[in-house]
Design an enzyme around this catalytic site. Structure first.
Site, PDB file in Angstrom:
ATOM      1  N   SER A  37      36.781  39.731  47.915  1.00 46.04           N
ATOM      2  CA  SER A  37      36.048  38.472  47.731  1.00 46.04           C
ATOM      3  C   SER A  37      36.880  37.439  46.976  1.00 46.04           C
ATOM      4  O   SER A  37      36.763  36.236  47.230  1.00 46.04           O
ATOM      5  CB  SER A  37      34.732  38.740  46.995  1.00 46.04           C
ATOM      6  OG  SER A  37      34.974  39.304  45.722  1.00 46.04           O
ATOM      7  N   ASP A  73      34.342  42.203  40.529  1.00 45.32           N
ATOM      8  CA  ASP A  73      35.676  42.744  40.279  1.00 45.32           C
ATOM      9  C   ASP A  73      36.723  41.976  41.086  1.00 45.32           C
ATOM     10  O   ASP A  73      36.409  41.323  42.081  1.00 45.32           O
ATOM     11  CB  ASP A  73      35.734  44.246  40.578  1.00 45.32           C
ATOM     12  CG  ASP A  73      35.360  44.581  42.006  1.00 45.32           C
ATOM     13  OD1 ASP A  73      35.069  43.653  42.773  1.00 45.32           O
ATOM     14  OD2 ASP A  73      35.354  45.771  42.350  1.00 45.32           O
ATOM     15  N   ASP A 133      40.022  42.494  43.264  1.00 43.83           N
ATOM     16  CA  ASP A 133      40.807  43.504  43.987  1.00 43.83           C
ATOM     17  C   ASP A 133      42.263  43.059  44.014  1.00 43.83           C
ATOM     18  O   ASP A 133      42.581  41.957  44.475  1.00 43.83           O
ATOM     19  CB  ASP A 133      40.285  43.650  45.410  1.00 43.83           C
ATOM     20  CG  ASP A 133      38.850  44.144  45.448  1.00 43.83           C
ATOM     21  OD1 ASP A 133      38.580  45.188  44.848  1.00 43.83           O
ATOM     22  OD2 ASP A 133      38.002  43.467  46.059  1.00 43.83           O
ATOM     23  N   ASP A 180      40.364  46.240  40.122  1.00 46.18           N
ATOM     24  CA  ASP A 180      40.752  47.386  40.944  1.00 46.18           C
ATOM     25  C   ASP A 180      42.203  47.180  41.356  1.00 46.18           C
ATOM     26  O   ASP A 180      42.520  46.201  42.047  1.00 46.18           O
ATOM     27  CB  ASP A 180      39.876  47.484  42.197  1.00 46.18           C
ATOM     28  CG  ASP A 180      38.451  47.939  41.883  1.00 46.18           C
ATOM     29  OD1 ASP A 180      38.189  48.287  40.715  1.00 46.18           O
ATOM     30  OD2 ASP A 180      37.607  47.935  42.801  1.00 46.18           O
ATOM     31  N   LYS A 194      26.218  37.277  51.218  1.00 43.36           N
ATOM     32  CA  LYS A 194      26.437  38.264  50.152  1.00 43.36           C
ATOM     33  C   LYS A 194      25.266  38.258  49.169  1.00 43.36           C
ATOM     34  O   LYS A 194      24.793  39.325  48.747  1.00 43.36           O
ATOM     35  CB  LYS A 194      27.744  37.970  49.405  1.00 43.36           C
ATOM     36  CG  LYS A 194      28.995  38.396  50.176  1.00 43.36           C
ATOM     37  CD  LYS A 194      30.257  37.776  49.605  1.00 43.36           C
ATOM     38  CE  LYS A 194      30.605  38.323  48.234  1.00 43.36           C
ATOM     39  NZ  LYS A 194      31.245  39.634  48.275  1.00 43.36           N
ATOM     40  N   TYR A 229      23.832  46.062  50.052  1.00 42.26           N
ATOM     41  CA  TYR A 229      25.261  45.796  49.820  1.00 42.26           C
ATOM     42  C   TYR A 229      25.838  46.982  49.054  1.00 42.26           C
ATOM     43  O   TYR A 229      25.763  47.043  47.839  1.00 42.26           O
ATOM     44  CB  TYR A 229      25.400  44.504  49.008  1.00 42.26           C
ATOM     45  CG  TYR A 229      26.807  43.939  48.920  1.00 42.26           C
ATOM     46  CD1 TYR A 229      27.153  42.784  49.605  1.00 42.26           C
ATOM     47  CD2 TYR A 229      27.789  44.542  48.134  1.00 42.26           C
ATOM     48  CE1 TYR A 229      28.433  42.244  49.521  1.00 42.26           C
ATOM     49  CE2 TYR A 229      29.064  44.020  48.044  1.00 42.26           C
ATOM     50  CZ  TYR A 229      29.387  42.874  48.737  1.00 42.26           C
ATOM     51  OH  TYR A 229      30.655  42.352  48.647  1.00 42.26           O
TER      52      TYR A 229
END
Length: 549
Positions: A20, A31, A33, A85, A145, A154
């Site tokens: 995202s 979070d 990524d 992450d 979302k 989700y």
């Protein structure tokens, strides 16, 4: 190892974002990524050994959790309160240039975990290049979302759809309507997917295959790298994919691999609900607020499976909870094939127990059970036991499991027996309205007291079944002392928390007596306890710290 310092420094590395954040639709608290790309002289074991050590030394890093054995190896942590992450990819290159862009040629000479790690950033870039209007795509995806999270659908881990799949679904609608504004795209999203040919839910023999959702034709690649590409004609397992949403770059994969039959049924219902609201909006009979009303999950079903994750420390609990979350869909698949079961619907995230953090850390996953009733049978007997035992055995075989510090308990509960902190607020409000001006009779009050006393006794017995481990008991005993010394805090906890801790304290005293050699009296008392526990706890199963013998 043995490389000159200036050569090593020149070799470089690069961090990419994906998910995202890369798509430009991240929300606060979400979070980030990230992917670390390194040259060939750095190996994955170096990353997990040295990067973990470096992060551990940083004062702003919390909740550090390296998972080198995951399907996509990862280090999870929080930096300044922001969840990160971090993935790792080692390319067959001696130098990583600053302007590196990941392309198909970089997949040559690398292992499968690295291919999977590179996939996220390549998919994000491909999506942005394949939609006709990026700002409209982003606005529409933000809405989708938010809707998916509000409606509880989700979650990739629990067998719904994750961020990549929702982005691909939205991007396909943007391609179909290249000149539409976001409000129109949102309405078209529900029209398209309410009518899409997904898998047949009747489980009839030889059903028609689902139609895959593609942003571009599936490619076998141009370099003959031999990587596996989604192809149900070639790979029989992929014929069972229920709602194939295919990633747009080589090697093309199904992003909805985890989807279950039950969850596809739930998704179809939500698409149809969305279409009804969108039609009303277009007709001027409603506004978009109705679309984003939260799903009242804890009022939907009459029975729920409760999966409780317990641990002695916060770090152990976080890891154990993550392990259980990754396996819950296996239990769902075992349950949804049982007679009388129509839907096994997961709540999309674990719920912290009201007494968690007071000596024992605890949270629960919930599965709503929809059953097919036979008018000739008052209440069908559904045998959950074998599926639950297989599930708990699978969990205790995981490398993350520590018998001395972790436990799992699975039990079937009625809606009326759900913990107070998860019960439907809407249903409670409606009940209060019905009861206004209608004082309860003495008989009704007595029946309510009896029902409550039974619920407390059942909870205490279930707690006794979980609380056989001495380490857990001693921590529970400390927690009880803390609660008793702070009456206002105790009152704010789960209504049954004190009763559970009382039982644990009694069991701790029994364990202590045994350790002093007073085994005869203690064992005779516990034999009776365990027989009553086994009778009361069925159909449930426990494992580990807090397991029934």
């Amino acid at each position: 190892g043995g490389m000159a310092g200036e050569v090593a420094a020149a070799a470089g590395a690069k961090i990419f974002t994906f998910g995202s954040y890369r798509l430009g639709v991240h929300a606060s608290g979400a979070d980030i990524d990230t992917l670390l790309v390194v040259p060939e002289h750095i190996h994955r074991n170096h990353f997990f050994e040295h990067m973990t050590a470096l992060l551990r030394e940083q004062p702003d890093v919390r909740e550090l959790d390296p998972v080198p054995t995951a399907y996509v190896p990862i280090i999870k942590f929080e930096l300044d309160g922001i969840p990160i992450d971090l993935l790792f990819a080692r390319l067959a290159m001696t130098v990583i240039p600053d302007d590196l862009q990941i392309e198909e040629r970089h997949l040559k000479g690398i292992d499968e975990p690295t291919v999977r790690s590179l996939n996220g950033t390549r998919v994000a870039s491909a999506i942005l290049s394949l939609v006709p209007n990026v700002p409209n795509f982003r606005t529409t995806l933000r809405c989708i979302k938010l809707w998916a999270k509000k409606r509880g659908i989700y979650s990739n881990a629990l067998g719904f759809l994750g961020g990549v799949a929702w982005a691909l679904l939205t991007a396909r609608v943007c391609q179909l309507y290249p000149n539409a504004c976001p409000a129109t795209l949102l309405a078209r999203f529900f029209r398209v997917y309410s009518n899409w040919k997904f898998a047949d839910l009747s489980r009839a023999p030889n059903p028609p295959p689902p139609v895959p959702i593609l942003l571009c034709p599936i490619t076998e690649g141009t370099l003959n790298l031999g990587l596996k590409v989604w192809n149900p004609k070639k790979y029989p397992r992929e014929r069972f994919d229920l709602m194939p949403v295919i990633t747009p770059c080589y090697p093309c994969m199904n992003s909805t691999f985890n989807l279950t039959y039950s969850n596809l049924r739930v998704l179809k219902e939500e698409f149809e609900r969305g279409l009804e609201i969108a039609t009303n909006v277009e007709d001027g009979e409603a506004d978009w607020h109705a679309l984003f009303e939260p799903d009242d999950f804890f009022a939907k079903y009459t029975r729920y499976v409760l999966i409780e994750a317990n641990a002695l420390t916060e770090d152990d609990h976080r890891r154990w909870e993550g392990t259980i979350e990754s396996k819950v869909r296996h239990l769902m698949k075992k349950l949804e094939v049982l007679p009388h079961i129509v839907v096994v619907h997961p709540y999309p995230k674990p719920v912290l127990s009201a007494y968690s953090g007071h000596g024992v850390w605890s949270s629960s996953f919930y599965l709503g059970i929809s059953e097919r009733y036979d008018p000739n049978v008052a209440e069908p007997t559904v045998h959950f036991g074998p599926a639950v035992r297989e599930f708990t055995s699978m969990l205790t075989e995981q490398t993350a499991y520590n018998e001395d510090a972790m436990g799992v308990h699975v039990v079937l509960v009625r809606r009326s027996d759900l913990p107070a902190h998860v019960r439907s607020r809407r249903r409670r409000r409606e009940k209060r309205k019905r009861e206004e001006g209608a004082p309860a009779s003495a008989d009704t009050l007595e029946a309510m007291r009896a029902k409550r006393a039974k619920a407390q006794a059942d909870a205490a017995i279930a707690a006794a079944a979980r609380a056989q481990h001495t380490g857990l008991l001693s921590r529970a005993q400390e927690a009880l002392a803390n609660l008793e010394s702070q009456p206002p805090l105790a009152a704010a906890q789960d209504e049954l928390g004190t009763e559970r801790l009382e039982v644990w304290r009694g069991q701790a005293a029994s364990a202590h007596a045994e350790s002093l050699g007073e085994a005869t009296a203690a064992n005779s008392g516990r034999a009776g306890d365990q027989s009553s526990t086994a009778a009361a706890a069925e159909p449930g199963a426990s494992a580990g710290a807090g397991a029934a013998a």
